[in-house]
Design an enzyme around this catalytic site. Structure first.
Site, PDB file in Angstrom:
ATOM      1  N   LYS A   1      -8.689   8.116 -18.920  1.00  0.00           N
ATOM      2  CA  LYS A   1      -9.030   8.743 -20.205  1.00  0.00           C
ATOM      3  C   LYS A   1      -7.810   8.798 -21.133  1.00  0.00           C
ATOM      4  CE  LYS A   1     -12.850   9.156 -17.918  1.00  0.00           C
ATOM      5  NZ  LYS A   1     -13.265  10.350 -17.189  1.00  0.00           N
TER       6      LYS A   1
ATOM      7  N   TYR B   1     -16.975  17.742 -13.833  1.00  0.00           N
ATOM      8  CA  TYR B   1     -17.320  16.334 -13.999  1.00  0.00           C
ATOM      9  C   TYR B   1     -18.364  15.942 -12.949  1.00  0.00           C
ATOM     10  CZ  TYR B   1     -16.788  11.284 -13.725  1.00  0.00           C
ATOM     11  OH  TYR B   1     -17.029   9.937 -13.679  1.00  0.00           O
TER      12      TYR B   1
ATOM     13  N   ASP C   1      -8.366  20.010 -12.493  1.00  0.00           N
ATOM     14  CA  ASP C   1      -8.605  18.727 -13.151  1.00  0.00           C
ATOM     15  C   ASP C   1      -8.191  18.898 -14.611  1.00  0.00           C
ATOM     16  OD1 ASP C   1      -9.670  16.534 -14.525  1.00  0.00           O
ATOM     17  OD2 ASP C   1     -11.313  16.293 -13.098  1.00  0.00           O
TER      18      ASP C   1
ATOM     19  N   ARG D   1       0.824  -1.213   0.000  1.00  0.00           N
ATOM     20  CA  ARG D   1       0.000   0.000   0.000  1.00  0.00           C
ATOM     21  C   ARG D   1       0.862   1.270   0.000  1.00  0.00           C
ATOM     22  NH1 ARG D   1      -2.292   1.403   4.569  1.00  0.00           N
ATOM     23  NH2 ARG D   1      -2.587  -0.738   5.243  1.00  0.00           N
TER      24      ARG D   1
END
Ligand SMILES: *Cc1c(COP(=O)(O)O)cnc(C)c1O
Length: 366
Positions: free
Chosen positions: A204, A105, A179, A54
């Site tokens: 994306k 978004y 973003d 992690r």
């Protein structure tokens, strides 16, 4: 707690296409592979820098090296764009204020609404293209802690003046996050415009093949990097090594994919603007997302259902062209027109794309 695994430092004077291809490679020992391996490990031999899965992974580090170099900062990979975005929102203290685009978004808007409903923070949604209104909203809230910018916005394609907004925000002691999913670091580098944190849905363009869910943050300040890394360690929204490896492989061709997709988008946007069945075309002049507004939702559904090459699907930024009527999602802003169709223009031959789209639009003609 250990930080990143080390990779050979990347020279910073290289141009983006060279960084995309050469960054994040293993060091050149005889018989070393050219590409970083997919390291499947939840645990490492003790006394090193990482110790546990992690906290770090060499495949993440390679992806982070390339993305960080492209954005001009240090990157952290996350399990998804939303994992990255909510980690940033987690930095806002209790009762802090967030100013954000009304057409951000939809997942970001939903996350803000969720945190607001639970009394964690308060959010003010603004027209991000209206610089005075954004600055006014920050000034009106003495607890404002974060300015969330998305530019171009998804799916309205509005543009923010990042540089002016960042300067105004910093004068007010407000942290700035951008973003940058739509523009990618090849078309816009928010850190160089004054932003503190860059958010990516690497799902994306960065990964680029509609087969990976991944997110990333990029920062220039070491302290902010440490705070975000600590959140990633604690919350555990860590990416899979295979996903990260695929995204790194995608990054290698980002410049070629984006160049072709953008060429196609310019052409498609121009032809749509001349089409009698199209009420409005939105294209910010760069990137490969185009929005066309058709008469109403019914008409838009007819078109999105009748293309053969363009796939009716959500998401964007893959090699293949997709389209969708955004208001088919309940969560989409009510101010987005019912007939708005978002086109994610891919890298196919533009004449084939146009033939398919114009055939679908022709069905509308009386
Ligand atoms: C898709 C998207 C996100 C969310 O990313 P996921 O990888 O789906 O979690 C955030 N911002 C923008 C602009 C997006 O298009």
């Amino acid at each position: 707690m250990a930080d990143e695994l080390s990779h050979p430092a990347h020279p910073t004077d290289l141009r983006p296409a060279t960084i995309a291809v050469t960054g994040g490679r293993p060091s050149r020992q005889p018989d070393a592979p050219l590409n970083v391996p997919i390291t499947m490990a939840s645990t490492y031999v003790a006394a090193g820098d990482v110790e546990y899965g992690r906290y770090g992974n060499p495949t993440w580090s390679a992806f982070e090296d390339v993305l960080g170099a492209l954005e001009g900062g240090r990157a952290l990979a996350f399990a998804s764009g939303m994992a990255a975005a909510t980690t940033v929102l987690d930095l806002v203290g209790r009762d802090g204020g967030v100013v954000a685009p009304q057409h951000a978004y939809s997942g970001t808007i939903m996350a803000l609404a969720d945190l607001e409903a639970r009394g964690r923070l308060h959010a003010e949604l603004v027209d991000i293209a209206d610089t005075d209104a954004v600055v006014g909203a920050m000034k009106a809230d003495e607890d404002c802690a974060l300015l969330w910018i998305e530019s171009p916005t998804n799916p309205a394609l509005e543009l923010a003046d990042i540089e002016t907004l960042a300067r105004a925000a910093h004068e007010l002691g407000v942290r700035v996050v951008v973003d940058n999913t739509f523009a990618t670091p090849l078309l816009q580098q928010p850190l160089s415009l004054g932003a503190d944190i860059v958010v990516h849905s690497a799902t994306k363009y960065l990964a680029g093949h509609s087969d990976v869910q991944l997110g990333a943050l990029v920062v220039s300040d070491e302290e902010v990097h440490g705070a975000l890394k600590a959140r990633r360690d604690l919350v555990g929204a860590v990416p899979g090594p295979f996903e990260t490896w695929l995204a790194l492989r995608g990054l290698r061709t980002l410049h070629l994919r984006l160049e072709r997709a953008q060429q196609n988008a310019v052409e498609i946007a121009g032809r749509l603007a001349d089409h009698p069945g199209v009420v409005e075309v939105r294209y910010p002049g760069f990137g490969a997302i185009v929005a066309m507004v058709l008469a109403d939702g019914f008409t838009a559904d007819l078109v999105t259902r009748s293309t053969r090459l363009w796939v009716q699907a959500t998401s964007l930024g893959g090699v293949e062209s997709t389209l969708e009527r955004r208001r088919r999602w309940q969560a989409e802003a009510q101010t987005i027109p019912e007939g708005l169709v978002r086109l994610s223009v891919g890298i196919e031959d533009v004449e084939d794309l146009w033939a398919d789209l114009s055939r679908a639009l022709a069905a509308l003609a009386p």
